[in-house]
Design a protein around this motif. Sequence first.
Motif, PDB file in Angstrom:
ATOM      1  N   ASP A 114      20.084  45.843  24.761  1.00 37.35           N
ATOM      2  CA  ASP A 114      21.233  46.698  25.067  1.00 37.35           C
ATOM      3  C   ASP A 114      22.295  45.926  25.851  1.00 37.35           C
ATOM      4  O   ASP A 114      23.502  46.049  25.600  1.00 37.35           O
ATOM      5  CB  ASP A 114      20.789  47.930  25.858  1.00 37.35           C
ATOM      6  N   ASN A 147      24.074  43.625  23.474  1.00 33.43           N
ATOM      7  CA  ASN A 147      25.013  44.364  22.639  1.00 33.43           C
ATOM      8  C   ASN A 147      26.283  44.715  23.400  1.00 33.43           C
ATOM      9  O   ASN A 147      27.392  44.651  22.860  1.00 33.43           O
ATOM     10  CB  ASN A 147      24.357  45.645  22.107  1.00 33.43           C
ATOM     11  N   ASN A 156      30.015  43.515  22.437  1.00 35.36           N
ATOM     12  CA  ASN A 156      31.074  44.511  22.222  1.00 35.36           C
ATOM     13  C   ASN A 156      32.279  44.238  23.110  1.00 35.36           C
ATOM     14  O   ASN A 156      33.427  44.391  22.685  1.00 35.36           O
ATOM     15  CB  ASN A 156      30.534  45.920  22.480  1.00 35.36           C
ATOM     16  N   ASN A 165      19.634  50.816  15.659  1.00 36.57           N
ATOM     17  CA  ASN A 165      20.573  49.699  15.552  1.00 36.57           C
ATOM     18  C   ASN A 165      19.999  48.388  16.084  1.00 36.57           C
ATOM     19  O   ASN A 165      20.565  47.327  15.851  1.00 36.57           O
ATOM     20  CB  ASN A 165      21.870  50.029  16.306  1.00 36.57           C
ATOM     21  N   ASN A 166      18.913  48.471  16.812  1.00 31.38           N
ATOM     22  CA  ASN A 166      18.306  47.270  17.397  1.00 31.38           C
ATOM     23  C   ASN A 166      17.072  46.786  16.637  1.00 31.38           C
ATOM     24  O   ASN A 166      16.484  45.775  17.007  1.00 31.38           O
ATOM     25  CB  ASN A 166      17.897  47.529  18.853  1.00 31.38           C
TER      26      ASN A 166
END
Length: 251
Positions: free
Chosen positions: A233, A236, A240, A180-181
Motif C-alpha cells: 500500500d 502504491n 501514485n 489490485n495488489n
Amino acid sequence: MNKKSTVAEDIAKKLESMILDGILELGDKLPAERMLAEKLGVSRPSLREAKQILVSKGLLETTQGGGTYVKRTLSSELSDPLLDMLKNNVNSRYDILEVRCSLDSLAAYSAAQRATEEDKNKIKQAFAVLNEMHGKEGSSNEEAQADALFHLSIVEASHNIVLLHIMRSLFKVLRMSIANNLDKFYANSEIGEPLHNQHYKLMQAVIDGRADDARDAANEHLKFVDQSIHNLDRENERLNRHKLQSSLLGD
C-alpha cells in the motif's frame, strides 16, 4: 403429525446440517433432485417437502427453471452493503487481518488437536494445489483462491462450525479488498517464498498434532501478510504521488 411430515422434517434437518458443516455453501445450487434423493436415501416427494420447509425458513430459495439454492444472505454471511463498504475501505483490510490473526491461530490450534485422517488428507491436498500455483506466471487470482482454500481446510479441521462460516466471509472481503495488489503480492519473491514456507510450516504443525506450534505458525504467517500488504500500500501511494507530480509538471 403424519409420518410423511416427520420424514420431511428429518430430511430438512439433514440439509441444514449440510449447510452448517459447509458441505453446501452459501449460494450453492442443490444437486439435481434425483441425485440428492439417492444420496440421502429418501423419496423425491419427501425431499421436495423438506426443501419447501427450508424455503419457508429462509434457508433456501428457488428460481423458475433454475433450481434450488442456499440463500446467499444468511446471517452467517456479511450483507452485501457492508461487503461493499469494507471492500472500498482501505483500512478495513487491516481490521480483517487483525481479526484473522486471532481466528486463524485458534483454528490452527484446534485443528492440530481435532483433525481426523480425512481432515489431514484434505489439508495436504489443498497445500498441493497451492504449491502447484506457486510461482506460476499470471496465476495470482488462482493462487489467491488456492491460498484461501488451504486455510479453510484447516478451519474445517478445527470442527468449529461458527468459526468456519465467519472465516468464509472474511476471506471473501479480504480478497476483494486487495484485488489490485494480487499480482504484486504473489509474484514478488520477497513475499511469495516466505508465504510458501509459512504455509508448509503451518500444515506440518497441524498434521503432526503440535497445537502450540500450529497456533504460533498461523500467528507468524498473518503478521507477515499484514506487514506485506502495508508495504504494498505504501509503495502504491508513492507511485501514485509520483504520477500526480509528473502529470502536474507535464512530463
